[in-house]
Write a protein that holds these residues in place. Structure first.
Motif, mmCIF file in Angstrom:
data_model
loop_
_atom_site.group_PDB
_atom_site.id
_atom_site.type_symbol
_atom_site.label_atom_id
_atom_site.label_comp_id
_atom_site.label_asym_id
_atom_site.label_seq_id
_atom_site.Cartn_x
_atom_site.Cartn_y
_atom_site.Cartn_z
ATOM 1 N N SER A 109 -58.284 -40.766 8.254
ATOM 2 C CA SER A 109 -58.677 -41.833 9.177
ATOM 3 C C SER A 109 -57.939 -43.136 8.911
ATOM 4 N N MET A 110 -57.691 -43.449 7.652
ATOM 5 C CA MET A 110 -56.957 -44.675 7.344
ATOM 6 C C MET A 110 -55.498 -44.563 7.788
ATOM 7 N N ALA A 111 -54.923 -43.380 7.661
ATOM 8 C CA ALA A 111 -53.544 -43.171 8.096
ATOM 9 C C ALA A 111 -53.429 -43.280 9.609
ATOM 10 N N VAL A 112 -54.452 -42.840 10.339
ATOM 11 C CA VAL A 112 -54.448 -42.974 11.803
ATOM 12 C C VAL A 112 -54.361 -44.449 12.180
ATOM 13 N N VAL A 113 -55.149 -45.272 11.517
ATOM 14 C CA VAL A 113 -55.122 -46.719 11.784
ATOM 15 C C VAL A 113 -53.740 -47.286 11.461
ATOM 16 N N ALA A 114 -53.176 -46.898 10.334
ATOM 17 C CA ALA A 114 -51.851 -47.385 9.945
ATOM 18 C C ALA A 114 -50.784 -46.925 10.932
ATOM 19 N N LEU A 115 -50.876 -45.677 11.394
ATOM 20 C CA LEU A 115 -49.915 -45.168 12.388
ATOM 21 C C LEU A 115 -49.991 -45.964 13.682
ATOM 22 N N LEU A 116 -51.205 -46.160 14.171
ATOM 23 C CA LEU A 116 -51.367 -46.913 15.420
ATOM 24 C C LEU A 116 -50.835 -48.334 15.276
ATOM 25 N N THR A 117 -51.128 -48.961 14.155
ATOM 26 C CA THR A 117 -50.658 -50.328 13.925
ATOM 27 C C THR A 117 -49.139 -50.387 13.905
ATOM 28 N N MET A 118 -48.506 -49.459 13.186
ATOM 29 C CA MET A 118 -47.046 -49.474 13.104
ATOM 30 C C MET A 118 -46.411 -49.161 14.459
ATOM 31 N N MET A 119 -47.009 -48.242 15.212
ATOM 32 C CA MET A 119 -46.463 -47.942 16.542
ATOM 33 C C MET A 119 -46.589 -49.149 17.464
ATOM 34 N N GLU A 120 -47.727 -49.826 17.401
ATOM 35 C CA GLU A 120 -47.906 -51.027 18.211
ATOM 36 C C GLU A 120 -46.860 -52.079 17.855
ATOM 37 N N ILE A 154 -37.961 -41.928 22.035
ATOM 38 C CA ILE A 154 -39.342 -42.157 21.627
ATOM 39 C C ILE A 154 -39.797 -41.104 20.616
ATOM 40 N N ARG A 155 -39.410 -39.861 20.851
ATOM 41 C CA ARG A 155 -39.808 -38.791 19.930
ATOM 42 C C ARG A 155 -39.305 -39.089 18.515
ATOM 43 N N GLN A 156 -38.050 -39.494 18.400
ATOM 44 C CA GLN A 156 -37.480 -39.804 17.087
ATOM 45 C C GLN A 156 -38.175 -41.005 16.455
ATOM 46 N N GLU A 157 -38.497 -41.999 17.261
ATOM 47 C CA GLU A 157 -39.216 -43.176 16.754
ATOM 48 C C GLU A 157 -40.581 -42.777 16.199
ATOM 49 N N VAL A 158 -41.296 -41.943 16.958
ATOM 50 C CA VAL A 158 -42.621 -41.501 16.523
ATOM 51 C C VAL A 158 -42.510 -40.696 15.233
ATOM 52 N N LEU A 159 -41.534 -39.793 15.166
ATOM 53 C CA LEU A 159 -41.350 -38.996 13.950
ATOM 54 C C LEU A 159 -41.007 -39.870 12.750
ATOM 55 N N GLN A 160 -40.183 -40.890 12.964
ATOM 56 C CA GLN A 160 -39.829 -41.787 11.868
ATOM 57 C C GLN A 160 -41.046 -42.561 11.386
ATOM 58 N N ILE A 161 -41.866 -43.018 12.315
ATOM 59 C CA ILE A 161 -43.081 -43.743 11.946
ATOM 60 C C ILE A 161 -44.027 -42.817 11.181
ATOM 61 N N LEU A 162 -44.192 -41.586 11.665
ATOM 62 C CA LEU A 162 -45.014 -40.605 10.947
ATOM 63 C C LEU A 162 -44.506 -40.416 9.524
ATOM 64 N N ASP A 163 -43.209 -40.235 9.422
ATOM 65 C CA ASP A 163 -42.593 -40.010 8.113
ATOM 66 C C ASP A 163 -42.819 -41.201 7.184
ATOM 67 N N ASP A 164 -42.637 -42.401 7.701
ATOM 68 C CA ASP A 164 -42.791 -43.611 6.892
ATOM 69 C C ASP A 164 -44.240 -43.842 6.471
ATOM 70 N N VAL A 165 -45.152 -43.802 7.440
ATOM 71 C CA VAL A 165 -46.556 -44.125 7.158
ATOM 72 C C VAL A 165 -47.194 -43.078 6.246
ATOM 73 N N LEU A 166 -46.865 -41.813 6.480
ATOM 74 C CA LEU A 166 -47.487 -40.743 5.705
ATOM 75 C C LEU A 166 -46.702 -40.362 4.451
ATOM 76 N N SER A 167 -45.573 -41.048 4.227
ATOM 77 C CA SER A 167 -44.704 -40.762 3.071
ATOM 78 C C SER A 167 -44.359 -39.272 2.993
#
Length: 82
Positions: free
Chosen positions: A39-50, A3-16
């Motif tokens: 704030s927009m990145a938070v929404v994008a992160l949550l959406t991608m994690m979901e 899960i940690r790696q998944e979250v880090l990958q999503i962070l990396d992708d969404v935030l470029s």
């Protein structure tokens, strides 16, 4: 699934972040420390994690403490998957 790696990958992708998350520890601050995390990145992160991890987040579950550190965010995701 790590899960940690998944979250880090999503962070990396969404935030470029171009691989910067590889050096992040659980204590790495996020909100307020990363200019890319607005704030927009938070929404994008949550959406991608979901979408990627298969859970939903209700509006009343979201507060700044979730995004305070990498560890907080990973812990939140783990609680959603439990």
């Amino acid at each position: 699934m790590d899960i940690r790696q998944e979250v880090l990958q999503i962070l990396d992708d969404v935030l470029s972040l171009k691989g910067r998350t590889a050096s992040f520890s659980n204590d790495t601050p996020l909100l307020g420390a990363l200019p890319e995390l607005d704030s927009m990145a938070v929404v994008a992160l949550l959406t991608m994690m979901e979408e990627n991890l298969g859970f939903t987040v209700d509006d009343d579950e979201i507060d700044g403490s979730i995004f305070a550190t990498v560890g907080n965010l990973v812990g939140f995701v783990q609680s959603k998957l439990a």
